[in-house]
Design a protein around this motif. Sequence first.
Motif, mmCIF file in Angstrom:
data_model
loop_
_atom_site.group_PDB
_atom_site.id
_atom_site.type_symbol
_atom_site.label_atom_id
_atom_site.label_comp_id
_atom_site.label_asym_id
_atom_site.label_seq_id
_atom_site.Cartn_x
_atom_site.Cartn_y
_atom_site.Cartn_z
ATOM 1 N N PRO A 28 42.842 6.209 0.361
ATOM 2 C CA PRO A 28 41.589 6.944 0.481
ATOM 3 C C PRO A 28 40.770 6.914 -0.809
ATOM 4 C CG PRO A 28 43.470 8.450 0.652
ATOM 5 C CD PRO A 28 44.010 7.053 0.655
ATOM 6 N N VAL A 29 41.446 6.880 -1.949
ATOM 7 C CA VAL A 29 40.731 6.769 -3.224
ATOM 8 C C VAL A 29 40.005 5.428 -3.286
ATOM 9 C CG1 VAL A 29 41.022 6.641 -5.741
ATOM 10 C CG2 VAL A 29 42.280 8.360 -4.412
ATOM 11 N N LEU A 30 40.652 4.367 -2.830
ATOM 12 C CA LEU A 30 40.025 3.047 -2.827
ATOM 13 C C LEU A 30 38.861 2.963 -1.842
ATOM 14 C CD1 LEU A 30 43.221 0.848 -3.203
ATOM 15 C CD2 LEU A 30 41.404 1.177 -4.903
ATOM 16 N N VAL A 31 38.907 3.710 -0.761
ATOM 17 C CA VAL A 31 37.769 3.759 0.174
ATOM 18 C C VAL A 31 36.535 4.319 -0.547
ATOM 19 C CG1 VAL A 31 36.844 4.917 2.230
ATOM 20 C CG2 VAL A 31 39.117 3.869 2.309
ATOM 21 N N VAL A 32 36.713 5.423 -1.262
ATOM 22 C CA VAL A 32 35.597 6.029 -2.003
ATOM 23 C C VAL A 32 35.084 5.058 -3.068
ATOM 24 C CG1 VAL A 32 34.981 7.891 -3.598
ATOM 25 C CG2 VAL A 32 36.326 8.395 -1.552
ATOM 26 N N ALA A 33 35.997 4.444 -3.809
ATOM 27 C CA ALA A 33 35.603 3.504 -4.860
ATOM 28 C C ALA A 33 34.811 2.337 -4.279
ATOM 29 C CB ALA A 33 36.848 2.986 -5.587
ATOM 30 N N SER A 34 35.240 1.819 -3.149
ATOM 31 C CA SER A 34 34.546 0.687 -2.523
ATOM 32 C C SER A 34 33.151 1.078 -2.060
ATOM 33 C CB SER A 34 35.356 0.157 -1.341
ATOM 34 O OG SER A 34 36.562 -0.416 -1.792
ATOM 35 N N ALA A 35 33.012 2.255 -1.513
ATOM 36 C CA ALA A 35 31.688 2.707 -1.077
ATOM 37 C C ALA A 35 30.735 2.813 -2.272
ATOM 38 C CB ALA A 35 31.802 4.045 -0.355
ATOM 39 N N LEU A 36 31.217 3.375 -3.370
ATOM 40 C CA LEU A 36 30.377 3.499 -4.563
ATOM 41 C C LEU A 36 30.011 2.130 -5.129
ATOM 42 C CD1 LEU A 36 32.229 6.470 -6.321
ATOM 43 C CD2 LEU A 36 30.026 6.548 -5.113
ATOM 44 N N TYR A 37 31.001 1.237 -5.212
ATOM 45 C CA TYR A 37 30.724 -0.094 -5.757
ATOM 46 C C TYR A 37 29.833 -0.921 -4.831
ATOM 47 C CZ TYR A 37 32.726 -0.664 -10.304
ATOM 48 O OH TYR A 37 32.951 -0.597 -11.658
ATOM 49 N N GLY A 38 29.854 -0.661 -3.552
ATOM 50 C CA GLY A 38 28.934 -1.351 -2.653
ATOM 51 C C GLY A 38 27.495 -1.161 -3.086
ATOM 52 N N VAL A 39 27.159 0.046 -3.442
ATOM 53 C CA VAL A 39 25.797 0.346 -3.901
ATOM 54 C C VAL A 39 25.527 -0.314 -5.259
ATOM 55 C CG1 VAL A 39 24.193 2.193 -4.533
ATOM 56 C CG2 VAL A 39 25.756 2.502 -2.594
ATOM 57 N N VAL A 40 26.482 -0.218 -6.180
ATOM 58 C CA VAL A 40 26.314 -0.825 -7.501
ATOM 59 C C VAL A 40 26.039 -2.323 -7.373
ATOM 60 C CG1 VAL A 40 27.519 -1.417 -9.669
ATOM 61 C CG2 VAL A 40 27.712 0.898 -8.713
ATOM 62 N N PHE A 41 26.796 -3.003 -6.530
ATOM 63 C CA PHE A 41 26.662 -4.451 -6.419
ATOM 64 C C PHE A 41 25.377 -4.872 -5.720
ATOM 65 C CE2 PHE A 41 31.540 -4.734 -6.711
ATOM 66 C CZ PHE A 41 31.478 -4.814 -8.096
ATOM 67 N N VAL A 42 24.907 -4.109 -4.766
ATOM 68 C CA VAL A 42 23.614 -4.420 -4.147
ATOM 69 C C VAL A 42 22.523 -4.357 -5.221
ATOM 70 C CG1 VAL A 42 21.836 -3.536 -2.590
ATOM 71 C CG2 VAL A 42 24.172 -3.788 -1.776
ATOM 72 N N ARG A 43 22.575 -3.340 -6.043
ATOM 73 C CA ARG A 43 21.575 -3.187 -7.109
ATOM 74 C C ARG A 43 21.635 -4.325 -8.120
ATOM 75 N NH1 ARG A 43 22.046 3.313 -8.358
ATOM 76 N NH2 ARG A 43 21.194 3.999 -6.355
ATOM 77 N N ALA A 44 22.819 -4.955 -8.279
ATOM 78 C CA ALA A 44 22.990 -6.051 -9.241
ATOM 79 C C ALA A 44 22.836 -7.419 -8.591
ATOM 80 C CB ALA A 44 24.358 -5.948 -9.904
ATOM 81 N N ALA A 45 22.411 -7.480 -7.331
ATOM 82 C CA ALA A 45 22.238 -8.726 -6.573
ATOM 83 C C ALA A 45 23.538 -9.513 -6.454
ATOM 84 C CB ALA A 45 21.131 -9.600 -7.172
ATOM 85 N N LEU A 46 24.652 -8.817 -6.401
ATOM 86 C CA LEU A 46 25.956 -9.437 -6.147
ATOM 87 C C LEU A 46 26.285 -9.170 -4.682
ATOM 88 C CD1 LEU A 46 27.830 -8.378 -9.394
ATOM 89 C CD2 LEU A 46 27.325 -10.717 -8.693
ATOM 90 N N TYR A 47 25.631 -9.925 -3.815
ATOM 91 C CA TYR A 47 25.674 -9.634 -2.387
ATOM 92 C C TYR A 47 27.043 -9.867 -1.762
ATOM 93 C CZ TYR A 47 20.729 -9.622 -3.341
ATOM 94 O OH TYR A 47 19.517 -9.356 -3.895
ATOM 95 N N ALA A 48 27.720 -10.903 -2.178
ATOM 96 C CA ALA A 48 29.062 -11.138 -1.639
ATOM 97 C C ALA A 48 29.992 -10.009 -2.066
ATOM 98 C CB ALA A 48 29.610 -12.485 -2.090
ATOM 99 N N ASP A 49 29.851 -9.569 -3.303
ATOM 100 C CA ASP A 49 30.691 -8.471 -3.771
ATOM 101 C C ASP A 49 30.315 -7.155 -3.091
ATOM 102 O OD1 ASP A 49 32.572 -9.613 -5.638
ATOM 103 O OD2 ASP A 49 30.817 -10.129 -6.816
ATOM 104 N N ALA A 50 29.048 -6.975 -2.774
ATOM 105 C CA ALA A 50 28.635 -5.777 -2.031
ATOM 106 C C ALA A 50 29.235 -5.797 -0.625
ATOM 107 C CB ALA A 50 27.114 -5.700 -1.968
ATOM 108 N N ALA A 51 29.141 -6.936 0.042
ATOM 109 C CA ALA A 51 29.739 -7.059 1.376
ATOM 110 C C ALA A 51 31.254 -6.914 1.294
ATOM 111 C CB ALA A 51 29.364 -8.397 2.004
#
Length: 184
Positions: A28-51
């Motif tokens: 569950p901790v990794l679920v939260v971390a992934s959701a947060l990093y999804g937003v970070v990576f979209v903002r950095a144009a790292l689309y594969a990493d966001a997906a």
Amino acid sequence: MTTLEWAAALASALGVWLTGQRMVVCWPVLVVASALYGVVFVRAALYADAALQGVFIGLSLYGWVQWLRGARAEGQVRVLRSPTARRLWGHVGGTGLAGLGLALVLRHWTDDPTPMGDALLSAYSILAQFWGARRYRLSWVLWMVVDVFYTVLFMERGLWVTAALYAGFVVLALRGWQKWGQAQ
């Protein structure tokens, strides 16, 4: 360096550390971390990493179920032996082909400045996460390799907190490899 990136980094570090300890609560901790990093990576144009973060959420749910089935009375999961070398190499080769396909998509339809690196690292991260969910010790070796390359990628993108986190992940992966070896 944003508050969001810091929160994502801290949640990720905690999740990986808990994984190394073989504690089911890592998922569950990794679920939260992934959701947060999804937003970070979209903002950095790292689309594969966001997906990839969406895939990680799904794999974390899968891992949670798998680990609940393999938990011992003290709360830690059993480490399983990896499948045959032939099957493992099949996973590695198939993942490479999937990564190349994703790189072509990124090159043609996004502004990702490093589509090959972004795609291959994303693909092999999925494999490492899958192996970890299956409780294969070898997942830690793949994470070490992937995290070294991710550290460089994130430095190139100016994601300094995330680059430092991934450098730390290399150390955590080495520790996970050692701890899981003691559990076999």
